[in-house]
Design a protein around this motif. Structure first.
Motif, PDB file in Angstrom:
ATOM      1  N   MET A 214       0.834  -1.208   0.000  1.00 20.36           N
ATOM      2  CA  MET A 214       0.000   0.000   0.000  1.00 20.36           C
ATOM      3  C   MET A 214       0.864   1.252   0.000  1.00 20.36           C
ATOM      4  SD  MET A 214      -3.064  -0.938   2.672  1.00 20.36           S
ATOM      5  CE  MET A 214      -4.157  -2.350   2.391  1.00 20.36           C
ATOM      6  N   GLU A 215       1.933   1.240   0.781  1.00 20.46           N
ATOM      7  CA  GLU A 215       2.813   2.413   0.843  1.00 20.46           C
ATOM      8  C   GLU A 215       3.531   2.666  -0.474  1.00 20.46           C
ATOM      9  OE1 GLU A 215       3.789   2.538   5.651  1.00 20.46           O
ATOM     10  OE2 GLU A 215       5.293   1.700   4.274  1.00 20.46           O
ATOM     11  N   ARG A 216       3.763   1.597  -1.233  1.00 19.35           N
ATOM     12  CA  ARG A 216       4.378   1.766  -2.555  1.00 19.35           C
ATOM     13  C   ARG A 216       3.359   2.174  -3.606  1.00 19.35           C
ATOM     14  NH1 ARG A 216       6.454  -3.319  -1.415  1.00 19.35           N
ATOM     15  NH2 ARG A 216       5.334  -4.204  -3.206  1.00 19.35           N
ATOM     16  N   GLY A 217       2.090   2.116  -3.252  1.00 22.84           N
ATOM     17  CA  GLY A 217       1.051   2.457  -4.212  1.00 22.84           C
ATOM     18  C   GLY A 217       0.658   1.323  -5.126  1.00 22.84           C
ATOM     19  N   VAL A 218       1.169   0.121  -4.854  1.00 28.48           N
ATOM     20  CA  VAL A 218       0.843  -1.043  -5.675  1.00 28.48           C
ATOM     21  C   VAL A 218      -0.563  -1.539  -5.361  1.00 28.48           C
ATOM     22  CG1 VAL A 218       1.494  -3.410  -6.240  1.00 28.48           C
ATOM     23  CG2 VAL A 218       3.255  -1.686  -5.857  1.00 28.48           C
ATOM     24  N   ARG A 219      -0.940  -1.443  -4.083  1.00 26.28           N
ATOM     25  CA  ARG A 219      -2.293  -1.807  -3.668  1.00 26.28           C
ATOM     26  C   ARG A 219      -2.998  -0.560  -3.151  1.00 26.28           C
ATOM     27  NH1 ARG A 219      -2.776  -7.573  -0.688  1.00 26.28           N
ATOM     28  NH2 ARG A 219      -4.918  -6.812  -0.697  1.00 26.28           N
ATOM     29  N   ARG A 220      -4.292  -0.565  -3.263  1.00 25.41           N
ATOM     30  CA  ARG A 220      -5.093   0.570  -2.809  1.00 25.41           C
ATOM     31  C   ARG A 220      -5.134   0.603  -1.287  1.00 25.41           C
ATOM     32  NH1 ARG A 220      -9.925   1.154  -0.794  1.00 25.41           N
ATOM     33  NH2 ARG A 220     -11.214   2.968  -1.272  1.00 25.41           N
ATOM     34  N   PRO A 221      -4.697   1.691  -0.660  1.00 25.36           N
ATOM     35  CA  PRO A 221      -4.824   1.803   0.799  1.00 25.36           C
ATOM     36  C   PRO A 221      -6.299   1.786   1.195  1.00 25.36           C
ATOM     37  CG  PRO A 221      -3.251   3.414  -0.027  1.00 25.36           C
ATOM     38  CD  PRO A 221      -3.953   2.838  -1.227  1.00 25.36           C
ATOM     39  N   THR A 222      -6.657   0.918   2.117  1.00 21.69           N
ATOM     40  CA  THR A 222      -8.059   0.794   2.499  1.00 21.69           C
ATOM     41  C   THR A 222      -8.437   1.854   3.523  1.00 21.69           C
ATOM     42  OG1 THR A 222      -7.605  -0.739   4.316  1.00 21.69           O
ATOM     43  CG2 THR A 222      -7.944  -1.693   2.118  1.00 21.69           C
ATOM     44  N   SER A 223      -9.732   2.059   3.679  1.00 20.22           N
ATOM     45  CA  SER A 223     -10.214   3.037   4.653  1.00 20.22           C
ATOM     46  C   SER A 223      -9.767   2.672   6.059  1.00 20.22           C
ATOM     47  CB  SER A 223     -11.744   3.113   4.585  1.00 20.22           C
ATOM     48  OG  SER A 223     -12.170   3.594   3.326  1.00 20.22           O
ATOM     49  N   ARG A 224      -9.814   1.377   6.373  1.00 20.66           N
ATOM     50  CA  ARG A 224      -9.421   0.949   7.719  1.00 20.66           C
ATOM     51  C   ARG A 224      -7.960   1.265   8.004  1.00 20.66           C
ATOM     52  NH1 ARG A 224     -10.569  -4.063   7.410  1.00 20.66           N
ATOM     53  NH2 ARG A 224      -8.571  -5.128   7.497  1.00 20.66           N
ATOM     54  N   VAL A 225      -7.087   0.965   7.057  1.00 21.67           N
ATOM     55  CA  VAL A 225      -5.665   1.240   7.243  1.00 21.67           C
ATOM     56  C   VAL A 225      -5.415   2.736   7.412  1.00 21.67           C
ATOM     57  CG1 VAL A 225      -3.437   1.273   6.057  1.00 21.67           C
ATOM     58  CG2 VAL A 225      -4.771  -0.822   6.124  1.00 21.67           C
ATOM     59  N   LEU A 226      -6.063   3.555   6.615  1.00 23.58           N
ATOM     60  CA  LEU A 226      -5.859   5.001   6.708  1.00 23.58           C
ATOM     61  C   LEU A 226      -6.331   5.553   8.046  1.00 23.58           C
ATOM     62  CD1 LEU A 226      -6.894   5.955   3.084  1.00 23.58           C
ATOM     63  CD2 LEU A 226      -4.609   6.234   4.066  1.00 23.58           C
ATOM     64  N   ASP A 227      -7.476   5.047   8.525  1.00 20.97           N
ATOM     65  CA  ASP A 227      -7.978   5.521   9.818  1.00 20.97           C
ATOM     66  C   ASP A 227      -7.068   5.083  10.963  1.00 20.97           C
ATOM     67  OD1 ASP A 227     -10.159   6.859   8.776  1.00 20.97           O
ATOM     68  OD2 ASP A 227     -11.538   5.167   9.021  1.00 20.97           O
ATOM     69  N   VAL A 228      -6.602   3.834  10.909  1.00 22.68           N
ATOM     70  CA  VAL A 228      -5.713   3.337  11.959  1.00 22.68           C
ATOM     71  C   VAL A 228      -4.388   4.086  11.930  1.00 22.68           C
ATOM     72  CG1 VAL A 228      -4.383   1.330  12.751  1.00 22.68           C
ATOM     73  CG2 VAL A 228      -6.774   1.047  12.075  1.00 22.68           C
ATOM     74  N   ALA A 229      -3.837   4.292  10.727  1.00 24.26           N
ATOM     75  CA  ALA A 229      -2.577   5.018  10.593  1.00 24.26           C
ATOM     76  C   ALA A 229      -2.737   6.459  11.071  1.00 24.26           C
ATOM     77  CB  ALA A 229      -2.106   4.986   9.142  1.00 24.26           C
ATOM     78  N   ASP A 230      -3.872   7.065  10.761  1.00 19.60           N
ATOM     79  CA  ASP A 230      -4.127   8.436  11.181  1.00 19.60           C
ATOM     80  C   ASP A 230      -4.074   8.552  12.704  1.00 19.60           C
ATOM     81  OD1 ASP A 230      -5.553  11.073   9.738  1.00 19.60           O
ATOM     82  OD2 ASP A 230      -5.986  10.875  11.884  1.00 19.60           O
ATOM     83  N   GLU A 231      -4.703   7.590  13.386  1.00 15.39           N
ATOM     84  CA  GLU A 231      -4.731   7.624  14.853  1.00 15.39           C
ATOM     85  C   GLU A 231      -3.356   7.322  15.441  1.00 15.39           C
ATOM     86  OE1 GLU A 231      -7.095   5.487  18.595  1.00 15.39           O
ATOM     87  OE2 GLU A 231      -7.782   5.199  16.526  1.00 15.39           O
ATOM     88  N   LEU A 232      -2.701   6.279  14.931  1.00 13.88           N
ATOM     89  CA  LEU A 232      -1.398   5.893  15.468  1.00 13.88           C
ATOM     90  C   LEU A 232      -0.344   6.977  15.266  1.00 13.88           C
ATOM     91  CD1 LEU A 232      -0.964   2.129  14.446  1.00 13.88           C
ATOM     92  CD2 LEU A 232      -1.276   3.041  16.744  1.00 13.88           C
ATOM     93  N   CYS A 233      -0.421   7.652  14.129  1.00 14.05           N
ATOM     94  CA  CYS A 233       0.618   8.633  13.777  1.00 14.05           C
ATOM     95  C   CYS A 233       0.263  10.057  14.198  1.00 14.05           C
ATOM     96  CB  CYS A 233       0.879   8.597  12.272  1.00 14.05           C
ATOM     97  SG  CYS A 233       1.407   6.979  11.661  1.00 14.05           S
ATOM     98  N   GLY A 234      -0.921  10.230  14.791  1.00 10.59           N
ATOM     99  CA  GLY A 234      -1.332  11.566  15.194  1.00 10.59           C
ATOM    100  C   GLY A 234      -1.465  12.523  14.035  1.00 10.59           C
ATOM    101  N   ALA A 235      -2.011  12.030  12.937  1.00 13.51           N
ATOM    102  CA  ALA A 235      -2.109  12.854  11.725  1.00 13.51           C
ATOM    103  C   ALA A 235      -3.290  13.815  11.744  1.00 13.51           C
ATOM    104  CB  ALA A 235      -2.193  11.954  10.492  1.00 13.51           C
ATOM    105  N   GLU A 236      -4.152  13.707  12.760  1.00 11.38           N
ATOM    106  CA  GLU A 236      -5.273  14.629  12.945  1.00 11.38           C
ATOM    107  C   GLU A 236      -6.156  14.761  11.710  1.00 11.38           C
ATOM    108  OE1 GLU A 236      -3.542  18.291  14.295  1.00 11.38           O
ATOM    109  OE2 GLU A 236      -3.124  17.498  16.311  1.00 11.38           O
ATOM    110  N   GLY A 237      -6.438  13.626  11.105  1.00 10.44           N
ATOM    111  CA  GLY A 237      -7.358  13.609   9.966  1.00 10.44           C
ATOM    112  C   GLY A 237      -6.713  13.760   8.610  1.00 10.44           C
ATOM    113  N   MET A 238      -5.440  14.034   8.567  1.00 10.24           N
ATOM    114  CA  MET A 238      -4.765  14.250   7.276  1.00 10.24           C
ATOM    115  C   MET A 238      -4.720  12.973   6.445  1.00 10.24           C
ATOM    116  SD  MET A 238      -3.954  17.472   7.232  1.00 10.24           S
ATOM    117  CE  MET A 238      -2.620  17.670   6.058  1.00 10.24           C
ATOM    118  N   LEU A 239      -4.517  11.824   7.098  1.00  7.20           N
ATOM    119  CA  LEU A 239      -4.490  10.560   6.357  1.00  7.20           C
ATOM    120  C   LEU A 239      -5.900  10.064   6.062  1.00  7.20           C
ATOM    121  CD1 LEU A 239      -1.538   8.690   8.122  1.00  7.20           C
ATOM    122  CD2 LEU A 239      -1.580   9.659   5.817  1.00  7.20           C
TER     123      LEU A 239
END
Length: 270
Positions: A48-73
């Protein structure tokens, strides 16, 4: 068509994947930690990070919370949800939206514009490698959305389909799909024909062909193989595809006879 006109993954995949990787590195969150929290393998996160697979909504929400992205992801979901078609299909779908007439021949699959939801699911959910659940659902929704071309356009789009008999005899084609073909074939702007086994000729076995014409009288020819596809406006290609489609329509059963052919298949399955 089924769903490589474009060999590159969509830009939205690559950009959101790259942003996820950057935010993860900034927050010192390991790929393994993100994978565990999102219930994916680290290899899937890497793709997903390489863009080969589509990042899913679940991954983006989890990454947003873990990384403190405040909704950016999480904000990337809106753009990714628009990617309802594979890179292979996107150019074709864009032209299909502009079409005023479409000639379509398929040798192995029911065209996307004629598929039931069950048939579409049987195809999309059995890819190798498999697609994630969210992508499957979005691809199905996108395919169903395309079918508005059958009845919603004004003036109506002229649609002509020729299906090789093998399409109808595939195990994925059930009585519901056959009845749906009959229903669509009754529309005033649709011509549906069947090419029986005994009427096939060499060009009929070479793969799907589609001819699209836009309101600006531009003509595009689409041909498809198992690993590569091509959408072309080259006059020579368009001419050859037009000639082959015209021959296929001539050799196929007429619309009424084709309907009776499909009706007999329905009766034999009930």
């Amino acid at each position: 068509m089924s769903d490589q006109t474009n060999s590159q993954p969509p830009v939205a995949w690559r950009y959101s994947g790259d942003q996820m990787k950057r935010w993860r590195a900034k927050a010192d969150v390991s790929r393994e930690k993100l994978a565990s929290a999102a219930n994916y393998s680290p290899e899937t996160i890497a793709s997903m990070e390489r863009g080969v697979r589509r990042p899913t909504s679940r991954v983006l929400d989890v990454a947003d919370e873990l990384c403190g992205a405040e909704g950016m992801l999480s904000a990337a979901k809106e753009f990714l949800n628009r990617e309802r078609y594979s890179p292979r299909a996107q150019d074709f779908v864009d032209r299909e939206k502009e079409a005023t007439s479409i000639w379509w021949y398929d040798v192995s699959l029911v065209p996307g514009l004629l598929q039931t939801k069950g048939y579409a699911r049987a195809l999309i959910d059995n890819r190798i490698p498999p697609l994630d659940v969210e992508t499957v659902e979005e691809r199905i929704a996108g395919r169903m959305e395309r079918q508005s071309i059958l009845t919603a356009r004004k003036p109506p789009v002229g649609l002509s389909f020729v299906l090789y008999e093998a399409v109808l005899r595939a195990p994925q084609v059930d009585a519901e799909q056959l009845r749906h073909l009959l229903e669509v074939g009754r529309l005033r702007n649709v011509v549906l024909q069947v090419l029986p086994f005994e009427r096939a000729f060499s060009d009929a076995l070479m793969g799907p062909m589609v001819l699209l014409e836009t309101r600006d009288h531009e003509r595009f020819a689409f041909t498809e193989g198992p690993f590569a596809s091509g959408l072309s406006a080259d006059p020579g290609v368009v001419s050859r595809v037009t000639e082959r489609l015209s021959m296929l329509r001539t050799q196929a059963l007429g619309p009424d006879e084709s309907a009776r052919f499909i009706e007999r298949m329905v009766d034999s399955r009930e």
